[in-house]
Design a protein around this motif. Structure first.
Motif, mmCIF file in Angstrom:
data_model
loop_
_atom_site.group_PDB
_atom_site.id
_atom_site.type_symbol
_atom_site.label_atom_id
_atom_site.label_comp_id
_atom_site.label_asym_id
_atom_site.label_seq_id
_atom_site.Cartn_x
_atom_site.Cartn_y
_atom_site.Cartn_z
ATOM 1 N N ARG A 46 12.226 1.553 -5.802
ATOM 2 C CA ARG A 46 12.843 0.340 -6.078
ATOM 3 C C ARG A 46 13.585 -0.718 -5.034
ATOM 4 N NH1 ARG A 46 16.396 2.189 -8.690
ATOM 5 N NH2 ARG A 46 15.396 2.075 -11.050
ATOM 6 N N GLU A 47 14.172 0.329 -4.041
ATOM 7 C CA GLU A 47 13.948 -0.818 -1.893
ATOM 8 C C GLU A 47 12.613 -1.272 -1.907
ATOM 9 O OE1 GLU A 47 16.761 2.152 -0.262
ATOM 10 O OE2 GLU A 47 18.107 2.161 -1.553
ATOM 11 N N GLN A 48 11.989 -0.652 -2.059
ATOM 12 C CA GLN A 48 10.107 -0.865 -1.439
ATOM 13 C C GLN A 48 9.762 -2.251 -2.272
ATOM 14 O OE1 GLN A 48 8.535 3.033 -1.985
ATOM 15 N NE2 GLN A 48 7.762 2.551 0.046
ATOM 16 N N LEU A 49 9.590 -1.871 -3.640
ATOM 17 C CA LEU A 49 9.492 -3.421 -4.054
ATOM 18 C C LEU A 49 10.342 -4.733 -3.978
ATOM 19 C CD1 LEU A 49 7.867 -3.632 -6.699
ATOM 20 C CD2 LEU A 49 9.291 -3.511 -8.462
ATOM 21 N N GLU A 50 11.721 -4.454 -3.558
ATOM 22 C CA GLU A 50 12.730 -5.597 -3.357
ATOM 23 C C GLU A 50 12.032 -5.881 -1.835
ATOM 24 O OE1 GLU A 50 16.891 -4.556 -2.943
ATOM 25 O OE2 GLU A 50 16.294 -4.180 -5.258
ATOM 26 N N GLY A 51 11.791 -5.248 -1.198
ATOM 27 C CA GLY A 51 11.242 -5.707 0.554
ATOM 28 C C GLY A 51 9.615 -6.029 0.649
ATOM 29 N N CYS A 52 8.715 -5.383 -0.453
ATOM 30 C CA CYS A 52 7.957 -6.442 -0.594
ATOM 31 C C CYS A 52 7.979 -7.363 -1.493
ATOM 32 C CB CYS A 52 6.956 -5.476 -1.873
ATOM 33 S SG CYS A 52 6.125 -4.085 -0.787
ATOM 34 N N ASP A 67 14.316 18.576 -10.794
ATOM 35 C CA ASP A 67 13.585 18.950 -10.511
ATOM 36 C C ASP A 67 12.992 16.344 -10.539
ATOM 37 O OD1 ASP A 67 12.321 19.903 -8.709
ATOM 38 O OD2 ASP A 67 10.624 20.663 -10.861
ATOM 39 N N VAL A 68 13.435 16.692 -12.640
ATOM 40 C CA VAL A 68 13.531 15.081 -12.810
ATOM 41 C C VAL A 68 14.814 14.325 -12.117
ATOM 42 C CG1 VAL A 68 14.256 13.947 -14.553
ATOM 43 C CG2 VAL A 68 12.664 15.381 -14.868
ATOM 44 N N GLU A 69 15.510 14.446 -11.768
ATOM 45 C CA GLU A 69 17.207 14.144 -10.912
ATOM 46 C C GLU A 69 16.360 13.872 -9.502
ATOM 47 O OE1 GLU A 69 19.631 12.595 -11.844
ATOM 48 O OE2 GLU A 69 19.399 13.925 -13.607
ATOM 49 N N THR A 70 15.346 14.814 -8.865
ATOM 50 C CA THR A 70 14.924 14.226 -7.434
ATOM 51 C C THR A 70 14.350 13.195 -7.225
ATOM 52 O OG1 THR A 70 15.028 16.363 -6.677
ATOM 53 C CG2 THR A 70 13.962 15.422 -5.428
ATOM 54 N N SER A 71 13.467 13.010 -8.998
ATOM 55 C CA SER A 71 12.786 12.276 -9.281
ATOM 56 C C SER A 71 13.567 10.309 -8.718
ATOM 57 C CB SER A 71 11.246 12.237 -10.492
ATOM 58 O OG SER A 71 10.801 13.282 -10.472
ATOM 59 N N PHE A 72 14.164 10.924 -10.057
ATOM 60 C CA PHE A 72 15.462 9.489 -9.636
ATOM 61 C C PHE A 72 16.086 8.793 -9.106
ATOM 62 C CE2 PHE A 72 15.950 10.651 -14.406
ATOM 63 C CZ PHE A 72 15.296 9.452 -14.813
ATOM 64 N N ALA A 73 16.103 9.701 -7.838
ATOM 65 C CA ALA A 73 16.302 10.044 -6.196
ATOM 66 C C ALA A 73 15.387 8.634 -5.452
ATOM 67 C CB ALA A 73 16.563 10.968 -5.196
ATOM 68 N N VAL A 74 14.247 9.596 -5.920
ATOM 69 C CA VAL A 74 13.013 8.456 -5.358
ATOM 70 C C VAL A 74 12.625 7.517 -5.855
ATOM 71 C CG1 VAL A 74 9.835 8.834 -4.749
ATOM 72 C CG2 VAL A 74 11.365 11.751 -4.317
ATOM 73 N N LEU A 75 12.323 7.628 -7.378
ATOM 74 C CA LEU A 75 12.128 5.612 -7.952
ATOM 75 C C LEU A 75 13.408 4.621 -7.325
ATOM 76 C CD1 LEU A 75 11.701 6.765 -10.982
ATOM 77 C CD2 LEU A 75 10.278 6.148 -9.505
ATOM 78 N N LYS A 91 0.909 -0.965 0.601
ATOM 79 C CA LYS A 91 0.148 0.182 -0.152
ATOM 80 C C LYS A 91 0.776 1.462 0.188
ATOM 81 C CE LYS A 91 -3.513 2.313 2.000
ATOM 82 N NZ LYS A 91 -4.261 2.485 4.269
ATOM 83 N N GLU A 92 1.760 1.445 0.908
ATOM 84 C CA GLU A 92 2.650 2.430 1.399
ATOM 85 C C GLU A 92 3.482 2.573 -0.018
ATOM 86 O OE1 GLU A 92 7.210 3.886 3.257
ATOM 87 O OE2 GLU A 92 6.172 1.937 3.496
ATOM 88 N N LEU A 93 3.897 1.952 -0.951
ATOM 89 C CA LEU A 93 4.719 1.842 -2.683
ATOM 90 C C LEU A 93 3.511 1.840 -2.746
ATOM 91 C CD1 LEU A 93 6.718 1.432 -4.585
ATOM 92 C CD2 LEU A 93 6.345 -1.558 -4.526
ATOM 93 N N ARG A 94 2.557 1.475 -3.247
ATOM 94 C CA ARG A 94 1.580 1.679 -4.789
ATOM 95 C C ARG A 94 1.269 3.541 -3.855
ATOM 96 N NH1 ARG A 94 -2.275 -0.931 -2.780
ATOM 97 N NH2 ARG A 94 -2.129 -2.827 -3.856
ATOM 98 N N LEU A 112 6.201 4.031 -14.859
ATOM 99 C CA LEU A 112 6.512 5.092 -14.488
ATOM 100 C C LEU A 112 7.937 5.539 -14.631
ATOM 101 C CD1 LEU A 112 6.565 7.926 -12.985
ATOM 102 C CD2 LEU A 112 6.758 7.064 -10.602
ATOM 103 N N GLU A 113 8.779 4.299 -13.735
ATOM 104 C CA GLU A 113 10.990 4.519 -13.720
ATOM 105 C C GLU A 113 10.929 4.749 -15.538
ATOM 106 O OE1 GLU A 113 14.276 2.148 -12.874
ATOM 107 O OE2 GLU A 113 13.167 1.385 -13.841
ATOM 108 N N GLN A 114 9.982 4.116 -16.880
ATOM 109 C CA GLN A 114 10.387 4.727 -18.204
ATOM 110 C C GLN A 114 9.865 5.558 -18.799
ATOM 111 O OE1 GLN A 114 8.567 1.114 -19.805
ATOM 112 N NE2 GLN A 114 9.894 -0.174 -19.275
ATOM 113 N N GLN A 115 8.859 6.346 -17.706
ATOM 114 C CA GLN A 115 8.647 7.696 -18.317
ATOM 115 C C GLN A 115 8.989 8.695 -17.962
ATOM 116 O OE1 GLN A 115 6.340 7.154 -20.422
ATOM 117 N NE2 GLN A 115 6.240 9.690 -21.125
ATOM 118 N N THR A 116 9.887 8.272 -16.616
ATOM 119 C CA THR A 116 10.710 9.815 -16.119
ATOM 120 C C THR A 116 12.142 9.708 -16.795
ATOM 121 O OG1 THR A 116 9.864 9.053 -14.261
ATOM 122 C CG2 THR A 116 12.100 10.087 -13.705
ATOM 123 N N THR A 117 12.717 8.200 -17.464
ATOM 124 C CA THR A 117 13.663 8.813 -17.965
ATOM 125 C C THR A 117 13.520 9.265 -19.898
ATOM 126 O OG1 THR A 117 14.715 6.212 -17.904
ATOM 127 C CG2 THR A 117 15.422 6.789 -19.987
#
Length: 220
Positions: free
Chosen positions: A84-90, A72-80, A33-36, A146-151
């Motif tokens: 990714r770490e959250q996804l691995e935890g899930c 802003d985009v660089e910040t977005s990549f940091a959030v991504l 839920k948090e990741l979504r 989201l990752e692809q579209q940010t790139t």
């Protein structure tokens, strides 16, 4: 007495497994839920940034702070990276949950074979496993989009920056015969082409975002 001892041991192990499953399942659902919510929030930010950079109500916007947009985009990549770490935890929690569900199915089947008259396990473990898999697949799909579209948007910003530098660069203006000069119609056509390109990018982002929200039905 042997059967009573077997049932007692079985119930003890099953209770322990169910308690662990409840704990893992609660954490898994909370993490998903948090990741979504995080991915959805960043979809919104990306769309707002894209609109601010490329589109207005009238069409293409020339007055753009590209340096700020790049930041802003660089910040977005940091959030991504955090997502990714959250996804691995899930994924790790899903493995734990899957293992516990398999243990419950196996232990029940073993007890049933021994006691002969033990009822078969219900379908809830398989349904829960399928639901867990679908939840993770859905949020993973949205994250990857989201990752692809940010790139893609980062590349779009670089293209805008190159275009602005080319406009600013001083260069001699050759005399162009009147018959070869651009007409207002040609200028409008180029503007329209640029506007359509920006709108296509916006449409693609919206479509990818919606695709990550599709809810899949659990099979019976």
């Amino acid at each position: 007495m042997e059967k009573v001892t077997l049932v007692q041991s079985y119930l003890h192990k099953r209770s322990s497994s169910l308690r662990r499953l409840l704990k893992v399942q609660a954490e898994y659902e909370s993490r998903v839920k948090e990741l979504r919510e995080g991915v959805e929030e960043n979809w919104g930010r990306l769309e707002e940034l894209h609109t601010a950079v490329t589109l207005t109500n009238q069409g293409v916007e020339d007055r753009v702070d590209l340096a700020s947009a790049h930041q802003d985009v660089e910040t977005s990549f940091a959030v991504l990276n955090h997502h990714r770490e959250q996804l691995e935890g899930c994924q790790d929690l899903l493995k734990d949950s899957t293992q516990l569900l398999q243990e419950l199915l196996w232990s029940h089947g073993h007890a049933g074979n021994t006691l002969k008259n033990c009822t078969s396990e219900s379908v809830w473990p398989e349904m829960l496993l399928q639901s867990n898999l679908e939840q993770l697949d859905e949020v993973r799909e949205s994250f990857i989009s989201l990752e692809q579209q940010t790139t893609t948007f980062q590349a779009h910003l670089k293209g805008l920056a190159v275009g602005k530098e080319a406009i600013r660069a001083p260069s001699p203006e050759p005399k162009i015969p009147p018959e070869h000069q651009d007409s207002d119609d040609d200028s409008d056509a180029r503007k329209s082409l640029c506007e359509r390109s920006a709108q296509r990018l916006s449409s693609t982002m919206g479509r990818l975002r919606k695709s990550g929200k599709k809810t899949k039905l659990i099979g019976h």
